[in-house]
Design an enzyme around this catalytic site. Structure first.
Site, PDB file in Angstrom:
ATOM      1  N   ARG A 136      12.546  -4.923   5.090  1.00 49.52           N
ATOM      2  CA  ARG A 136      12.705  -5.097   6.374  1.00 49.52           C
ATOM      3  C   ARG A 136      11.713  -4.445   7.129  1.00 49.52           C
ATOM      4  O   ARG A 136      11.005  -3.274   6.834  1.00 49.52           O
ATOM      5  CB  ARG A 136      14.004  -4.173   6.846  1.00 49.52           C
ATOM      6  CG  ARG A 136      15.267  -4.429   5.773  1.00 49.52           C
ATOM      7  CD  ARG A 136      15.962  -5.704   6.796  1.00 49.52           C
ATOM      8  NE  ARG A 136      17.162  -6.307   5.729  1.00 49.52           N
ATOM      9  CZ  ARG A 136      17.739  -7.243   6.141  1.00 49.52           C
ATOM     10  NH1 ARG A 136      17.282  -7.954   7.275  1.00 49.52           N
ATOM     11  NH2 ARG A 136      18.775  -7.804   5.613  1.00 49.52           N
ATOM     12  N   HIS A 159       2.035  -3.668  -0.006  1.00 46.77           N
ATOM     13  CA  HIS A 159       1.991  -4.876   0.443  1.00 46.77           C
ATOM     14  C   HIS A 159       1.412  -5.988  -0.669  1.00 46.77           C
ATOM     15  O   HIS A 159       0.353  -5.787  -0.892  1.00 46.77           O
ATOM     16  CB  HIS A 159       1.623  -5.336   1.769  1.00 46.77           C
ATOM     17  CG  HIS A 159       1.629  -6.766   2.417  1.00 46.77           C
ATOM     18  ND1 HIS A 159       2.902  -7.268   2.639  1.00 46.77           N
ATOM     19  CD2 HIS A 159       0.684  -7.778   2.199  1.00 46.77           C
ATOM     20  CE1 HIS A 159       2.749  -8.405   3.083  1.00 46.77           C
ATOM     21  NE2 HIS A 159       1.366  -8.591   2.940  1.00 46.77           N
TER      22      HIS A 159
HETATM   23  C1  GAR Z   1       6.505  -6.158  -4.429  1.00 45.18           C
HETATM   24  O1  GAR Z   1       5.470  -7.311  -4.558  1.00 45.18           O
HETATM   25  C2  GAR Z   1       5.976  -5.503  -3.194  1.00 45.18           C
HETATM   26  O2  GAR Z   1       4.682  -5.701  -2.963  1.00 45.18           O
HETATM   27  C3  GAR Z   1       6.722  -6.715  -2.086  1.00 45.18           C
HETATM   28  O3  GAR Z   1       7.919  -6.831  -2.768  1.00 45.18           O
HETATM   29  C4  GAR Z   1       7.893  -6.668  -4.416  1.00 45.18           C
HETATM   30  C5  GAR Z   1       8.727  -5.978  -4.524  1.00 45.18           C
HETATM   31  O4  GAR Z   1       8.852  -5.670  -6.322  1.00 45.18           O
HETATM   32  N1  GAR Z   1       6.969  -6.225  -0.842  1.00 45.18           N
HETATM   33  C6  GAR Z   1       6.702  -6.755   0.171  1.00 45.18           C
HETATM   34  O5  GAR Z   1       6.492  -8.059   0.101  1.00 45.18           O
HETATM   35  C7  GAR Z   1       6.807  -6.125   1.483  1.00 45.18           C
HETATM   36  N2  GAR Z   1       6.571  -6.544   2.629  1.00 45.18           N
HETATM   37  P1  GAR Z   1       9.770  -4.297  -6.746  1.00 45.18           P
HETATM   38  O6  GAR Z   1      11.004  -4.181  -6.115  1.00 45.18           O
HETATM   39  O7  GAR Z   1       9.817  -4.659  -8.202  1.00 45.18           O
HETATM   40  O8  GAR Z   1       8.746  -3.038  -6.535  1.00 45.18           O
END
Ligand code: GAR
Length: 268
Positions: A136, A159
């Site tokens: 979010r 990110h």
């Molecule tokens: C990760 O790859 C993070 O960089 C990305 O979501 C994933 C969460 O993985 N975040 C985004 O895209 C934010 N815009 P996790 O829940 O296993 O840490």
């Protein structure tokens, strides 16, 4: 002696980045502890990682708030201290010519959700808030109520792309589909835009012709789990300083940018 930092975490998914930070705290790499774990959805599997360790967890269900507004906008209460025009004047999530009704609906529903988030966080004081796969965008309403000391940002995000390329919700997919030969991940402080805040650290990996989206994601996540704890550690060690730089451009104009300066490691 310096106290360990208190780290609040917001997640939406499996929480593997949160786990990497928790592990680095447990091993003593980061002088810190997790104060709470919040999620925007009850489905976030990562909540279980906190429950197992008796870390306080909570959910603010963004989806149900947004659905409620769509069905019956008048039933959604915005916080008393929310001022739409202030938020609109600061935000850089939407361009100036974006549809007014959509933008208003976005900020009103987020204000309701963010007020609830702030409320749920109140019992657990924290020094740093990490967004660990929190899907979010935070608005100026929330950010200003967390970043209360000027020039001391304390919301970090990871990110899955080499920012400023590919902000948004699918960093690995965007990197892969573009045909990039290098991909990466970025940790940055959160500002009023989407993945646009000052960069703290980045790591990169090579993408070959044999790679698939799944293998790209795997390479990237492995680096995320190294990068995020390293950046949190630098914060805990007091090594991150926000500085405003002025650059002289070829045409004689000036450009201003806020960047993160990394101070030398403390000598023990
Ligand atoms: C990760 O790859 C993070 O960089 C990305 O979501 C994933 C969460 O993985 N975040 C985004 O895209 C934010 N815009 P996790 O829940 O296993 O840490």
């Amino acid at each position: 002696m310096k106290q360990p930092i208190r780290i609040g975490a917001l997640i939406s998914g499996s929480g593997t980045n949160l786990q990497a930070i928790m592990d680095a705290c447990a091993s003593g790499d980061i002088d810190g502890r997790i104060a709470f774990i919040g999620s925007d959805t009850p489905d976030a599997a990562g909540l279980e990682r906190g429950r197992r360790l008796n870390i306080p967890t909570f959910v603010v269900n963004y989806g149900s708030i947004i659905r409620r507004y769509k069905k019956a906008p008048e039933t959604l209460t915005v916080p008393d201290d929310f001022d739409l025009s202030t938020v609109l004047s600061k935000q850089t999530l939407f361009p100036a010519d974006a549809d007014g009704k959509t933008v208003k609906a976005f900020f009103i529903t987020r204000a309701a959700a963010e007020a609830e988030l702030l409320d749920r966080m109140t019992p657990y004081p924290f020094d740093l808030l990490v967004l660990a796969g929190f899907m979010r965008n935070l608005t100026p309403y929330f950010i200003d109520r967390v970043n209360t000391v000027p020039d001391l940002p304390r919301i970090m995000n990871i990110h899955p792309a080499l920012l400023p390329a590919f902000p948004g919700i699918d960093g690995y997919g965007d990197t892969f589909r573009y045909g990039c030969k290098i991909g990466g991940c970025t940790v940055h402080f959160v500002d009023y835009g989407e993945d646009s805040g000052p960069i703290i650290g980045q790591k990169a990996y090579e993408i070959s012709g044999e790679d698939t989206l799944a293998s790209v994601r795997k390479k990237g996540l492995k680096l995320e789990w190294e990068l995020y704890p390293e950046c949190v550690k630098m914060f805990a060690d007091g090594r991150l300083k926000k500085v405003r730089k002025t650059y002289l451009l070829k045409d004689g104009g000036k450009m201003y940018r806020t960047v993160v300066k990394i101070l030398p490691s403390p000598q023990r």
